[in-house]
Design a protein around this motif. Structure first.
Motif, PDB file in Angstrom:
ATOM      1  N   VAL A  85      38.359  40.496  37.459  1.00 54.54           N
ATOM      2  CA  VAL A  85      37.485  40.518  38.634  1.00 54.54           C
ATOM      3  C   VAL A  85      37.738  39.241  39.425  1.00 54.54           C
ATOM      4  O   VAL A  85      37.716  38.140  38.867  1.00 54.54           O
ATOM      5  N   ILE A  86      38.006  39.392  40.723  1.00 58.22           N
ATOM      6  CA  ILE A  86      38.214  38.232  41.598  1.00 58.22           C
ATOM      7  C   ILE A  86      37.132  38.251  42.660  1.00 58.22           C
ATOM      8  O   ILE A  86      37.022  39.220  43.428  1.00 58.22           O
ATOM      9  N   GLU A  87      36.313  37.196  42.705  1.00 56.37           N
ATOM     10  CA  GLU A  87      35.307  37.134  43.762  1.00 56.37           C
ATOM     11  C   GLU A  87      35.846  36.323  44.923  1.00 56.37           C
ATOM     12  O   GLU A  87      36.496  35.295  44.747  1.00 56.37           O
ATOM     13  N   SER A 115      37.445  33.193  40.449  1.00 60.64           N
ATOM     14  CA  SER A 115      36.916  32.870  41.774  1.00 60.64           C
ATOM     15  C   SER A 115      38.058  32.472  42.694  1.00 60.64           C
ATOM     16  O   SER A 115      38.972  31.753  42.286  1.00 60.64           O
ATOM     17  N   ASN A 116      37.982  32.942  43.942  1.00 62.30           N
ATOM     18  CA  ASN A 116      38.969  32.551  44.950  1.00 62.30           C
ATOM     19  C   ASN A 116      38.521  31.302  45.712  1.00 62.30           C
ATOM     20  O   ASN A 116      39.084  30.972  46.745  1.00 62.30           O
ATOM     21  N   THR A 117      37.529  30.595  45.202  1.00 63.64           N
ATOM     22  CA  THR A 117      37.031  29.414  45.899  1.00 63.64           C
ATOM     23  C   THR A 117      38.152  28.421  46.191  1.00 63.64           C
ATOM     24  O   THR A 117      39.087  28.265  45.413  1.00 63.64           O
ATOM     25  N   SER A 118      38.019  27.736  47.327  1.00 64.35           N
ATOM     26  CA  SER A 118      39.000  26.715  47.694  1.00 64.35           C
ATOM     27  C   SER A 118      38.504  25.308  47.383  1.00 64.35           C
ATOM     28  O   SER A 118      39.291  24.361  47.441  1.00 64.35           O
ATOM     29  N   SER A 119      37.218  25.186  47.050  1.00 64.90           N
ATOM     30  CA  SER A 119      36.687  23.824  46.894  1.00 64.90           C
ATOM     31  C   SER A 119      35.601  23.661  45.843  1.00 64.90           C
ATOM     32  O   SER A 119      35.306  22.538  45.445  1.00 64.90           O
ATOM     33  N   ILE A 120      34.985  24.749  45.394  1.00 68.85           N
ATOM     34  CA  ILE A 120      33.884  24.623  44.438  1.00 68.85           C
ATOM     35  C   ILE A 120      34.425  24.519  43.021  1.00 68.85           C
ATOM     36  O   ILE A 120      35.375  25.203  42.646  1.00 68.85           O
ATOM     37  N   GLY A 137      39.878  29.897  38.249  1.00 71.33           N
ATOM     38  CA  GLY A 137      40.074  30.014  39.685  1.00 71.33           C
ATOM     39  C   GLY A 137      41.410  30.682  39.974  1.00 71.33           C
ATOM     40  O   GLY A 137      42.413  30.376  39.323  1.00 71.33           O
ATOM     41  N   LEU A 138      41.422  31.599  40.926  1.00 75.02           N
ATOM     42  CA  LEU A 138      42.657  32.159  41.478  1.00 75.02           C
ATOM     43  C   LEU A 138      42.559  31.972  42.982  1.00 75.02           C
ATOM     44  O   LEU A 138      41.996  32.806  43.694  1.00 75.02           O
ATOM     45  N   HIS A 139      43.060  30.822  43.440  1.00 73.39           N
ATOM     46  CA  HIS A 139      42.919  30.459  44.854  1.00 73.39           C
ATOM     47  C   HIS A 139      44.133  30.941  45.626  1.00 73.39           C
ATOM     48  O   HIS A 139      45.210  30.350  45.557  1.00 73.39           O
ATOM     49  N   PHE A 140      43.942  32.048  46.364  1.00 74.24           N
ATOM     50  CA  PHE A 140      44.988  32.580  47.236  1.00 74.24           C
ATOM     51  C   PHE A 140      44.927  31.860  48.576  1.00 74.24           C
ATOM     52  O   PHE A 140      43.918  31.265  48.940  1.00 74.24           O
ATOM     53  N   PHE A 141      46.016  31.964  49.329  1.00 77.46           N
ATOM     54  CA  PHE A 141      46.076  31.329  50.643  1.00 77.46           C
ATOM     55  C   PHE A 141      46.183  32.403  51.718  1.00 77.46           C
ATOM     56  O   PHE A 141      46.770  33.452  51.504  1.00 77.46           O
ATOM     57  N   LEU A 149      51.803  31.310  47.502  1.00 80.84           N
ATOM     58  CA  LEU A 149      51.171  30.426  46.529  1.00 80.84           C
ATOM     59  C   LEU A 149      49.824  30.957  46.036  1.00 80.84           C
ATOM     60  O   LEU A 149      49.026  31.482  46.815  1.00 80.84           O
ATOM     61  N   VAL A 150      49.579  30.796  44.735  1.00 77.97           N
ATOM     62  CA  VAL A 150      48.252  30.996  44.149  1.00 77.97           C
ATOM     63  C   VAL A 150      48.000  29.833  43.201  1.00 77.97           C
ATOM     64  O   VAL A 150      48.800  29.569  42.298  1.00 77.97           O
ATOM     65  N   GLU A 151      46.904  29.113  43.410  1.00 78.93           N
ATOM     66  CA  GLU A 151      46.501  28.051  42.488  1.00 78.93           C
ATOM     67  C   GLU A 151      45.704  28.684  41.348  1.00 78.93           C
ATOM     68  O   GLU A 151      44.667  29.316  41.583  1.00 78.93           O
ATOM     69  N   VAL A 152      46.210  28.538  40.134  1.00 79.37           N
ATOM     70  CA  VAL A 152      45.534  29.042  38.936  1.00 79.37           C
ATOM     71  C   VAL A 152      44.767  27.861  38.356  1.00 79.37           C
ATOM     72  O   VAL A 152      45.368  26.920  37.818  1.00 79.37           O
ATOM     73  N   VAL A 153      43.438  27.898  38.484  1.00 79.73           N
ATOM     74  CA  VAL A 153      42.622  26.703  38.254  1.00 79.73           C
ATOM     75  C   VAL A 153      41.820  26.836  36.961  1.00 79.73           C
ATOM     76  O   VAL A 153      41.131  27.833  36.738  1.00 79.73           O
ATOM     77  N   ALA A 154      41.922  25.798  36.141  1.00 81.79           N
ATOM     78  CA  ALA A 154      41.210  25.761  34.858  1.00 81.79           C
ATOM     79  C   ALA A 154      39.948  24.930  34.962  1.00 81.79           C
ATOM     80  O   ALA A 154      39.974  23.789  35.433  1.00 81.79           O
ATOM     81  N   GLY A 155      38.816  25.515  34.519  1.00 88.36           N
ATOM     82  CA  GLY A 155      37.614  24.734  34.299  1.00 88.36           C
ATOM     83  C   GLY A 155      37.734  24.027  32.959  1.00 88.36           C
ATOM     84  O   GLY A 155      38.667  24.274  32.184  1.00 88.36           O
ATOM     85  N   LEU A 156      36.784  23.165  32.662  1.00 90.04           N
ATOM     86  CA  LEU A 156      36.860  22.399  31.415  1.00 90.04           C
ATOM     87  C   LEU A 156      36.854  23.297  30.173  1.00 90.04           C
ATOM     88  O   LEU A 156      37.434  22.954  29.147  1.00 90.04           O
TER      89      LEU A 156
END
Length: 488
Positions: A85-87, A115-120, A137-141, A149-156
């Motif tokens: 699921v991508i929000e 989440s596709n968030t760019s900053s949260i 995070g899956l931040h698409f542009f 580009l897609v930023e694959v973002v890891a939380g702690l």
């Protein structure tokens, strides 16, 4: 690999992500709190696909396949069975947390929640869940179907297996995934801040106007767009909001300090293209702008001296051999004036040290393909030497800009700040050097990765520029990253 996917939010990013997934055979459920928004998004996608058919890029069967893989849903409960699921909803932490809490109750325990968030902060979004390890995070542009580009973002608490699976899926969709830790701005929105912030500071210092700055960074340095035309395109208010978000999240670190000039523009409603006026006017009657380039000089010197080195700067000057006689020497010299690539020192300071007139040449990612050069002169350069130098560059096909003498000029100053930010992102574990370079090449279309470019020209050069700026301004925004110190 084809799998079941859900996209939440039918705005520009949501329908773009849905299109990418559907084009690669995934079955997509598209949800929005406003059911009319889903219908409008799918209708808009249909029209865009029709335009691609007209251009011969796809056929009707391709269009029907994409649309056939997207299903509108009106209830979050219908998302059960989704593997991912991508929000892509409003940028509000509380909204995203509430949504993810509902998803955790509905979706299977192995469903990846992105989440596709760019900053949260991804860590903050996941903090309210029982199983934060499956949140990433899956931040698409934008536009998602075009940008690689897609930023694959890891939380702690994000599980490494979750990151690995998401990265594999992004590659299968033809994307270039880069790994990032959940820090303010992730990679691109963090590293790119100086492109805007430093250019705004130079403008506020009255060293150059927006036409000159954009021309230097686009035609001379090689960026695809100048910072001011790009801010007008993005929306000055949007760019300012990102700057504020990163600055606050970084606990008011001066490197990310927002611009007072930009704040005033937003207050005045001068937001760029969407308001008809920003740093440029977009009214037809105001469309003609004065050129910052100098008029052509025809007078060439009879003879000059060149250093035969293979350094990229010397390669810029090498074509001078085709327009006048050349002798070899340790310095590049036209008449009495010595030419240097800037490393941050003022032309006047160098002239006093050398007891010779000095012309400084600003930086470029690729001098051979640059359409222009940006120069500055010490006060003792004769008009004759100035005209000869400008004529030489113009005869080898370069337009000429002349900038007021100041540490780092324009391009070297902005590019050194970008390099410093990229280096600091690596130093602080945000991402690897390779992923930082990939992110800036494919997320912002920079002509070259910043870490790669610094290695090519020598790390001592951005270090020198930043040191000069720090001494000149006494501002901690110019402090040198320890990552750069390690390269020296």
């Amino acid at each position: 690999m084809r799998f079941n996917l859900a996209v939440l939010g039918a705005g520009t990013m949501g329908i773009g992500i849905a299109e990418v997934a559907a084009a690669h055979g995934c079955r997509v459920k598209l949800y929005d709190i406003d059911s009319n928004a889903v219908k409008a998004a799918i209708d808009g996608l249909s029209l865009r696909l029709d335009k691609r058919i007209e251009k011969g890029k796809i056929d009707d069967a391709d269009k029907q396949a994409v649309l056939g893989h997207i299903t509108s849903v009106n209830d979050l409960a219908e998302l059960k069975g989704s593997e991912l699921v991508i929000e892509a909803v409003v940028e509000s932490l509380s909204v995203k947390q509430d949504l993810f809490k509902q998803l955790e109750q509905i979706c299977d325990k192995n469903t990846l929640l992105a989440s596709n968030t760019s900053s949260i902060s991804i860590t903050a979004i996941a903090a309210v869940l029982t199983h934060p390890e499956r949140v990433l995070g899956l931040h698409f542009f934008n536009p998602a179907p075009v940008m690689k580009l897609v930023e694959v973002v890891a939380g702690l608490k994000t599980d490494q297996a979750v990151l690995k699976q998401a990265t594999e899926w992004m590659r299968e969709w033809g994307k270039i995934p880069v790994r990032a830790q959940s820090t303010p701005g992730f990679i691109v929105n963090r590293v790119a801040r100086p492109f805007y912030g430093e250019a705004l500071k130079i403008k506020q210092e009255q060293l150059a106007d927006v036409h000159h700055l954009d021309a230097a960074l686009k035609e001379a340095a090689g960026f695809r767009m100048g910072p001011f035309s790009l801010m007008d395109l993005i929306g000055i208010d949007v760019n300012y909001q990102v700057s504020q978000t990163v600055y606050k999240a970084m606990f008011n670190d001066p490197r990310y300090r927002p611009s007072l000039l930009q704040s005033e523009m937003v207050a005045a409603g001068l937001l760029g293209r969407k308001s008809g006026r920003g740093f440029y006017s977009y009214h037809q009657k105001d469309s003609e702008q004065a050129s910052p380039f100098l008029s052509s000089q025809k007078q060439l010197p009879n003879q000059i001296q060149l250093n035969p080195s293979e350094h990229p700067f010397e390669q810029l000057l090498s074509p001078f051999k085709t327009v006048c006689a050349v002798t070899s020497g340790s310095l590049n010299q036209v008449g009495e004036t010595v030419l240097f690539q800037t490393v941050g020192h003022r032309a006047e300071s160098l002239a006093q040290q050398l007891k010779k007139p000095v012309c400084l040449v600003d930086w470029s990612f690729d001098y051979s393909h640059a359409e222009a050069v940006n120069l500055c002169f010490s006060t003792d350069v004769s008009d004759n030497d100035k005209n000869h130098i400008m004529a030489l560059f113009q005869h080898i096909g370069k337009q000429v800009l002349v900038t007021e003498d100041s540490p780092g000029m324009i391009n070297a100053r902005v590019m050194s700040m970008l390099i410093n930010e990229a280096a600091d992102a690596v130093f602080n574990g945000v991402a690897s050097a390779q992923d930082v370079d990939l992110a800036m090449r494919y997320g912002t279309n920079y002509p070259q990765g910043l870490i790669d470019y610094a290695g090519q020209i020598g790390w001592q050069n951005p270090a020198s520029v930043l040191t000069e700026l720090y001494q000149w301004f006494g501002d901690d925004r110019y402090r040198l990253s320890p990552y750069i110190r390690r390269q020296l």
